[in-house]
Design a protein around this motif. Structure first.
Motif, PDB file in Angstrom:
ATOM      1  N   PRO A 187       0.829  -1.206   0.000  1.00  0.00           N
ATOM      2  CA  PRO A 187       0.000   0.000   0.000  1.00  0.00           C
ATOM      3  C   PRO A 187       0.865   1.259   0.000  1.00  0.00           C
ATOM      4  O   PRO A 187       1.829   1.355   0.753  1.00  0.00           O
ATOM      5  CB  PRO A 187      -0.811  -0.129   1.293  1.00  0.00           C
ATOM      6  CG  PRO A 187      -0.031  -1.077   2.146  1.00  0.00           C
ATOM      7  CD  PRO A 187       0.632  -2.026   1.210  1.00  0.00           C
ATOM      8  N   PRO A 188       0.543   2.245  -0.838  1.00  0.00           N
ATOM      9  CA  PRO A 188       1.348   3.464  -0.914  1.00  0.00           C
ATOM     10  C   PRO A 188       0.982   4.463   0.171  1.00  0.00           C
ATOM     11  O   PRO A 188      -0.172   4.588   0.564  1.00  0.00           O
ATOM     12  CB  PRO A 188       0.984   4.017  -2.299  1.00  0.00           C
ATOM     13  CG  PRO A 188      -0.443   3.595  -2.478  1.00  0.00           C
ATOM     14  CD  PRO A 188      -0.559   2.234  -1.810  1.00  0.00           C
ATOM     15  N   PHE A 189       1.977   5.163   0.665  1.00  0.00           N
ATOM     16  CA  PHE A 189       1.763   6.260   1.597  1.00  0.00           C
ATOM     17  C   PHE A 189       3.046   7.078   1.650  1.00  0.00           C
ATOM     18  O   PHE A 189       4.049   6.733   1.026  1.00  0.00           O
ATOM     19  CB  PHE A 189       1.352   5.760   2.994  1.00  0.00           C
ATOM     20  CG  PHE A 189       2.401   4.938   3.690  1.00  0.00           C
ATOM     21  CD1 PHE A 189       3.253   5.512   4.615  1.00  0.00           C
ATOM     22  CD2 PHE A 189       2.529   3.584   3.427  1.00  0.00           C
ATOM     23  CE1 PHE A 189       4.221   4.764   5.264  1.00  0.00           C
ATOM     24  CE2 PHE A 189       3.495   2.819   4.066  1.00  0.00           C
ATOM     25  CZ  PHE A 189       4.346   3.413   4.993  1.00  0.00           C
ATOM     26  N   GLY A 190       3.025   8.159   2.404  1.00  0.00           N
ATOM     27  CA  GLY A 190       4.193   9.021   2.484  1.00  0.00           C
ATOM     28  C   GLY A 190       4.272   9.983   1.320  1.00  0.00           C
ATOM     29  O   GLY A 190       3.331  10.120   0.532  1.00  0.00           O
ATOM     30  N   PRO A 191       5.412  10.674   1.172  1.00  0.00           N
ATOM     31  CA  PRO A 191       5.529  11.718   0.151  1.00  0.00           C
ATOM     32  C   PRO A 191       5.700  11.208  -1.264  1.00  0.00           C
ATOM     33  O   PRO A 191       5.584  11.968  -2.219  1.00  0.00           O
ATOM     34  CB  PRO A 191       6.775  12.494   0.600  1.00  0.00           C
ATOM     35  CG  PRO A 191       7.612  11.466   1.282  1.00  0.00           C
ATOM     36  CD  PRO A 191       6.632  10.572   2.002  1.00  0.00           C
ATOM     37  N   GLY A 192       6.009   9.906  -1.423  1.00  0.00           N
ATOM     38  CA  GLY A 192       6.324   9.393  -2.747  1.00  0.00           C
ATOM     39  C   GLY A 192       7.687   9.878  -3.211  1.00  0.00           C
ATOM     40  O   GLY A 192       8.312  10.747  -2.591  1.00  0.00           O
ATOM     41  N   SER A 252      -1.476  15.541   7.630  1.00  0.00           N
ATOM     42  CA  SER A 252      -2.565  15.569   6.660  1.00  0.00           C
ATOM     43  C   SER A 252      -2.180  14.942   5.326  1.00  0.00           C
ATOM     44  O   SER A 252      -3.044  14.496   4.569  1.00  0.00           O
ATOM     45  CB  SER A 252      -3.026  17.014   6.426  1.00  0.00           C
ATOM     46  OG  SER A 252      -1.965  17.791   5.865  1.00  0.00           O
ATOM     47  N   GLY A 253      -0.893  14.899   5.030  1.00  0.00           N
ATOM     48  CA  GLY A 253      -0.459  14.324   3.769  1.00  0.00           C
ATOM     49  C   GLY A 253       0.146  12.948   3.869  1.00  0.00           C
ATOM     50  O   GLY A 253       0.438  12.317   2.843  1.00  0.00           O
ATOM     51  N   ALA A 259      -2.277  10.576   2.149  1.00  0.00           N
ATOM     52  CA  ALA A 259      -3.026  11.052   0.989  1.00  0.00           C
ATOM     53  C   ALA A 259      -2.865  10.109  -0.199  1.00  0.00           C
ATOM     54  O   ALA A 259      -3.820   9.847  -0.953  1.00  0.00           O
ATOM     55  CB  ALA A 259      -2.563  12.463   0.618  1.00  0.00           C
ATOM     56  N   LEU A 260      -1.661   9.567  -0.380  1.00  0.00           N
ATOM     57  CA  LEU A 260      -1.418   8.648  -1.486  1.00  0.00           C
ATOM     58  C   LEU A 260      -2.203   7.362  -1.308  1.00  0.00           C
ATOM     59  O   LEU A 260      -2.718   6.782  -2.278  1.00  0.00           O
ATOM     60  CB  LEU A 260       0.081   8.358  -1.596  1.00  0.00           C
ATOM     61  CG  LEU A 260       0.598   7.679  -2.858  1.00  0.00           C
ATOM     62  CD1 LEU A 260       0.193   8.445  -4.102  1.00  0.00           C
ATOM     63  CD2 LEU A 260       2.109   7.544  -2.802  1.00  0.00           C
ATOM     64  N   ARG A 261      -2.339   6.918  -0.081  1.00  0.00           N
ATOM     65  CA  ARG A 261      -3.121   5.712   0.207  1.00  0.00           C
ATOM     66  C   ARG A 261      -4.586   5.920  -0.170  1.00  0.00           C
ATOM     67  O   ARG A 261      -5.265   4.988  -0.597  1.00  0.00           O
ATOM     68  CB  ARG A 261      -2.990   5.372   1.691  1.00  0.00           C
ATOM     69  CG  ARG A 261      -3.914   4.269   2.192  1.00  0.00           C
ATOM     70  CD  ARG A 261      -3.648   2.956   1.499  1.00  0.00           C
ATOM     71  NE  ARG A 261      -4.442   1.870   2.056  1.00  0.00           N
ATOM     72  CZ  ARG A 261      -4.612   0.687   1.484  1.00  0.00           C
ATOM     73  NH1 ARG A 261      -4.029   0.434   0.325  1.00  0.00           N
ATOM     74  NH2 ARG A 261      -5.333  -0.239   2.044  1.00  0.00           N
ATOM     75  N   GLU A 262      -5.058   7.123  -0.024  1.00  0.00           N
ATOM     76  CA  GLU A 262      -6.463   7.425  -0.305  1.00  0.00           C
ATOM     77  C   GLU A 262      -6.736   7.656  -1.781  1.00  0.00           C
ATOM     78  O   GLU A 262      -7.893   7.839  -2.180  1.00  0.00           O
ATOM     79  CB  GLU A 262      -6.873   8.651   0.511  1.00  0.00           C
ATOM     80  CG  GLU A 262      -6.826   8.400   2.013  1.00  0.00           C
ATOM     81  CD  GLU A 262      -6.856   9.671   2.823  1.00  0.00           C
ATOM     82  OE1 GLU A 262      -6.982  10.765   2.218  1.00  0.00           O
ATOM     83  OE2 GLU A 262      -6.745   9.589   4.062  1.00  0.00           O
ATOM     84  N   ASN A 263      -5.689   7.635  -2.604  1.00  0.00           N
ATOM     85  CA  ASN A 263      -5.843   7.805  -4.051  1.00  0.00           C
ATOM     86  C   ASN A 263      -6.165   6.450  -4.669  1.00  0.00           C
ATOM     87  O   ASN A 263      -5.284   5.658  -4.988  1.00  0.00           O
ATOM     88  CB  ASN A 263      -4.551   8.386  -4.639  1.00  0.00           C
ATOM     89  CG  ASN A 263      -4.672   8.722  -6.113  1.00  0.00           C
ATOM     90  OD1 ASN A 263      -5.441   8.101  -6.853  1.00  0.00           O
ATOM     91  ND2 ASN A 263      -3.897   9.697  -6.546  1.00  0.00           N
ATOM     92  N   LYS A 264      -7.459   6.170  -4.843  1.00  0.00           N
ATOM     93  CA  LYS A 264      -7.890   4.841  -5.303  1.00  0.00           C
ATOM     94  C   LYS A 264      -7.360   4.530  -6.699  1.00  0.00           C
ATOM     95  O   LYS A 264      -6.982   3.390  -6.991  1.00  0.00           O
ATOM     96  CB  LYS A 264      -9.404   4.750  -5.301  1.00  0.00           C
ATOM     97  CG  LYS A 264      -9.930   3.372  -5.693  1.00  0.00           C
ATOM     98  CD  LYS A 264     -11.430   3.302  -5.646  1.00  0.00           C
ATOM     99  CE  LYS A 264     -11.923   1.885  -5.945  1.00  0.00           C
ATOM    100  NZ  LYS A 264     -11.444   1.373  -7.249  1.00  0.00           N
ATOM    101  N   ILE A 265      -7.316   5.522  -7.567  1.00  0.00           N
ATOM    102  CA  ILE A 265      -6.839   5.282  -8.930  1.00  0.00           C
ATOM    103  C   ILE A 265      -5.382   4.831  -8.912  1.00  0.00           C
ATOM    104  O   ILE A 265      -5.002   3.883  -9.603  1.00  0.00           O
ATOM    105  CB  ILE A 265      -7.012   6.553  -9.789  1.00  0.00           C
ATOM    106  CG1 ILE A 265      -8.496   6.870  -9.958  1.00  0.00           C
ATOM    107  CG2 ILE A 265      -6.334   6.374 -11.143  1.00  0.00           C
ATOM    108  CD1 ILE A 265      -8.756   8.169 -10.695  1.00  0.00           C
TER     109      ILE A 265
END
Length: 443
Positions: free
Chosen positions: A292-297, A379-380, A383-389
């Protein structure tokens, strides 16, 4: 009479005929001859450099902050806090005031175990530092033709880049000359680091003693600095006296029943050795696991999404999207959390993810990440985890397919992975120095 090991080999050969992943025989035991041998004076010098904040732009972080003896060569968190932070591990803070961090380090700090082995071909999770003859300096790196010649190992090539990273060690433009140089390119950073070292008499004396090519301060270059750090890392974290290693050497009593069952699964039915093969327990390929993705990327140039596409950022090959380097496994139990972004907090969670990546991805929650709290980044963080696409893209790229494993089999596999921990792994030869020549505090 056949020995236990001979019977196991026979069993593994039979399993290879029916296992799609393709079982392999056990690797040969590791020996000292398999490793690069470094000069003791360079090892000692490298230890001091590794723990000295003088290499960082704002003199506030050292190599060891993210690869500390306390955390067995890693930092104990999913995504680290680099330049601007304070403290170690989960207790590290994001700093304060104008110098506070702007983002977390985008990837998990990997352990350093056995990276001095002669067959290591890639460094970093995306393999952006690798053995290559493309540029006449022995390596392919983000510095391209600007990488200096004379580096003693892939470890030395790797050591050059954290000190040129604005997030990790250099600092931001405007904060210090090194931070400004990092914005232009790594090869602009290295001469500034060299000048700092040349100005410390104790270091100059040690370089003269350690390197035949150095007669005075003017002879010290970034090559000698990187070679010394590599000498320390390659020696300090060399370890292969685990129960599994003893078993490979012929001690049939070295593994208990659960570990033996786990080993049989690992090299047979479970298919783990299709990627974790050979003496280093990695084929050094790149695989997409759908963590699962998370963090700043780790954002690509001109990419509107702050994501991490892994190996594709290096190869420019679409088929490499979301693939990351298959890690080495000796002492793996000592360096949680796991994955390129530290998404999995335990070995069991990581093993389960391999067998059911889609289900594991779907069931993952942010509470599984080990992140030192940083209020202004909260807050960020997910955010990447919440990007379903984006997550759907990641799920579309899974390129492992292991057979079903029961809870008991997973338990046995975890037992085997724990059998890869060296008996002397927690007793490093040099460890952490009390002081360093710069006089800066040691983490």
């Amino acid at each position: 009479m056949f020995s236990l090991r001979a019977k196991l080999h026979a069993c593994l050969i039979c399993l290879a005929l029916v296992t799609p992943a393709g079982a392999v025989e056990l690797p040969d035991p590791l020996t000292l001859d398999d490793f690069i041998q470094f000069e003791p004076a360079q090892v000692k010098l490298g230890q001091l450099l590794f723990y000295d904040k003088i290499l960082s732009g704002n003199r506030n972080i050292e190599c060891a902050t993210c690869h500390h003896q306390k955390f067995n060569g890693a930092d104990g968190v999913s995504l680290g806090i680099g330049e601007g932070g304070a403290g170690l591990g989960e207790e590290r803070t994001g700093g304060d005031g104008a110098d506070r961090i702007l983002e977390r380090v985008p990837r998990n700090a990997p352990g350093l175990w056995n990276l001095g082995h002669k067959d290591v071909r890639f460094m970093f999770h995306d393999g952006r530092v690798e053995v290559s003859d493309d540029f006449g300096n022995g390596f392919r790196t983000p510095a391209w033709i600007f990488l200096p010649k004379g580096l003693n190992s892939l470890l030395a090539a790797q050591a050059l880049f954290p000190m040129a990273s604005e997030i990790e060690m250099a600092g931001q433009p405007g904060e210090n000359p090194i931070g400004g140089a990092a914005y232009e390119g790594a090869h602009y950073v290295w001469p500034l680091v060299v000048e700092r070292i040349r100005g410390i008499d104790a270091y100059v004396r040690m370089f003269v003693e350690a390197f035949d090519t150095v007669e005075d301060a003017s002879d010290i270059t970034i090559v000698e600095i990187a070679n010394a750090i590599a000498a320390f890392e390659g020696t300090e974290y060399r370890n292969f006296d685990s129960p599994f290693d003893k078993y490979l050497e012929g001690d049939e009593t070295a593994l208990d029943d659960a570990q033996l069952r786990g080993m049989t699964l690992f090299y047979g039915k479970a298919g783990c050795s299709s990627c974790h093969s050979g003496p280093l327990m990695s084929d050094q390929s790149f695989r997409a696991l759908a963590l699962p993705p998370f963090g700043p990327g780790r954002t690509l140039l001109n990419d509107p999404i702050a994501r991490d596409v892994g190996r594709m950022a290096v190869s420019d090959a679409p088929e490499d999207a979301y693939r990351f380097r298959v890690p080495f496994l000796r002492n793996v139990a000592l360096t949680p959390p796991y994955g390129h972004n530290g998404a999995m907090p335990t070995l069991e969670a990581m093993v389960r993810h391999h067998f059911q990546p889609r289900e594991s991805n779907a069931g993952w929650s942010g509470g599984m990440a080990i992140l030192p709290p940083v209020a202004w980044l909260a807050s960020g963080d997910f955010a990447l985890r919440e990007n379903k696409i984006e997550n759907d893209r990641i799920l579309s790229r899974i390129d492992i397919g292991l057979p079903h494993a029961t809870d008991d089999e997973i338990s046995d596999l975890v037992a085997f992975l724990n059998a890869l921990t060296g008996e002397t792994a927690l007793k490093r030869p040099l460890g952490r120095p009390e002081t360093v020549p710069s006089g800066l505090p040691v983490d």
